[in-house]
Design an enzyme around this catalytic site. Structure first.
Site, PDB file in Angstrom:
ATOM      1  CB  CYS A 151      -0.879  -0.053   1.039  1.00  0.00           C
ATOM      2  SG  CYS A 151      -1.890   1.434   1.582  1.00  0.00           S
TER       3      CYS A 151
ATOM      4  CG  HIS B 288      -6.884   1.161  -6.541  1.00  0.00           C
ATOM      5  ND1 HIS B 288      -6.276   0.857  -5.192  1.00  0.00           N
ATOM      6  CD2 HIS B 288      -8.165   0.943  -6.463  1.00  0.00           C
ATOM      7  CE1 HIS B 288      -7.264   0.594  -4.160  1.00  0.00           C
ATOM      8  NE2 HIS B 288      -8.385   0.437  -5.184  1.00  0.00           N
TER       9      HIS B 288
END
Lengths: 276, 276
Positions: B76, B190
């Protein structure tokens, strides 16, 4: 239930969207205490499950009670739609959500008894608005518009991209005019900021109704009924609402975003730490 | 540090984006155990404060340790950018984030020593990539693209609206060619899903680098160094990665969204309840 002379209304939302409800309340009842809890560290609720949302909402309501709230407003469509019963069961105080007042206002506005509801994925998936409208003899078509919240948070409230996205979502529901819907119900507290944009793209004969306004009217009626609206004081001195804010993420960010939604300066913000 | 024969790699992300890192890892090291923790009840991290993100990340890392992870990957960008030091301090195991490998790959790819980094508001606000690149003698311009994550989550990975939004964000950074950037670093897990779309709108001479690939290479090197890559087994039988997933929001939803990001079926998902 009787309210003390100075009622303390506790509002709860996942973030800053519920400030549109607070604003509508201040305009009607300026002279009570307001506590506003924004669960900004865990927003958005709109894409999360009922269990998770109920868990967060009950925690927030308990916090507001500890701070002195004696009337609770769930200023969040997702939390109202997914967790109203759990919230009611967790408190001894009266709880007012946004769904019933919104459904009531849409029903009053509709001649054809056909309403279109837009909201987050979770709100629409719960069918809370459809149930509330059908109880009133009104048919509802619901449409999830997941991108509208991030677009509002980006500040693109009057942006060509937002207009295009709204058009894509709404062409689904207004493309087929066979059921004669005449009301668009804004089932998310972020959407009132998009009202001018939506007005441009929604067919002219469709009335736009938002649940912030109708919720404020319901709360005013409840508080007024108990004889605690201190309207007799009006004229003596300008009424100053007592506002106190709590945010689970950074206070500084809440102040920055919040002022846009409230349309008033947001000042007294306390950061609430989460144990987990 | 020495790794047991069967290392258990624990990956952590706010949601499903980190599955792009897991996928890149599986392609390189198919024969270890993988635990993946997606904090889907509290996502997204990209708009939240450093304090909140660190608090969530440390909790997730402890959970992965309890489940048996002995090598930790922060899959992340926001958590790596905001909380890497806090995470490292909270565990005895080696921690690999996405920022250093991403910066390394971008440095290797850039001839002009000028890189453009895109990411969430929090990642860009932290300047973690800029610092990591400047340490390597590379200049960086950073641009927050808050709407790209919701657009990917809506499934609009090849949609005209997404193209328009990406063009708006990127025209800011590629409009002015005066500094000769020749690499676009995707600083969010993403974004690899937007790679084909970005390839169409980014000037041809710009190389696109994503940190998922480079992080996987770093992890493979670490695991390989300890002699635990069981590559000698290749050929004997098809290697089956052992995958176990944990999600703080609904498991069903994780399965649905996750398969798209992983490009493989997501099966064994455990819902992790939050105490608060």
């Amino acid at each position: 239930m009787s309210y003390p002379k100075k009622t303390t209304i506790g509002l709860f939302d996942s973030g800053v969207g519920g400030l549109t409800v607070l604003r509508a309340l201040i305009d009607r009842i300026p002279d009570v205490n307001y506590l506003y809890f924004g669960d900004t560290a865990r927003l958005p609720y709109g894409s999360k499950s009922a269990e998770t949302v109920a868990h967060y909402a009950v925690g927030a309501i308990r916090y507001l009670e500890e701070q002195g709230a004696d009337l609770l407003v769930i200023a969040c469509n997702t939390a109202t739609a997914l967790a109203f019963k759990e919230i009611e069961a967790a408190t001894k105080f009266q709880v007012i959500g946004v769904v019933e007042p919104g459904a009531q206002a849409a029903t009053a506005a509709s001649t054809t008894r056909n309403v279109v509801v837009i909201g987050t994925e979770a709100t629409v998936g719960s069918h809370a608005y459809r149930v509330a409208l059908e109880t009133r003899g009104v048919s509802a078509r619901e449409k999830a518009c997941p991108l509208l919240v991030p677009l509002v948070e980006e500040g693109w409230v009057d942006h060509p991209v937002t207009e295009q996205v709204a058009q894509i979502y709404l062409s689904d529901v207004f493309g087929d005019q066979s059921d004669n819907a005449d009301v668009l119900l804004l089932g998310c507290t972020h959407y009132p900021l998009l009202r001018p944009l939506l007005r441009r793209i929604v067919p002219e004969h469709i009335e736009i109704v938002d649940s912030a306004e109708s919720t404020a009217e319901t709360v005013a009626a409840v508080v007024g009924k108990a004889g605690t609206r201190l309207s007799q004081e009006v004229g003596a001195r300008p009424l100053e609402p007592h506002l106190k804010f709590f945010a689970t993420d950074s206070a500084e960010k809440f102040i920055r975003m919040g002022s846009r939604f409230l349309g008033l300066p947001v000042k007294d913000v306390t950061h609430v730490g989460l144990k987990e």
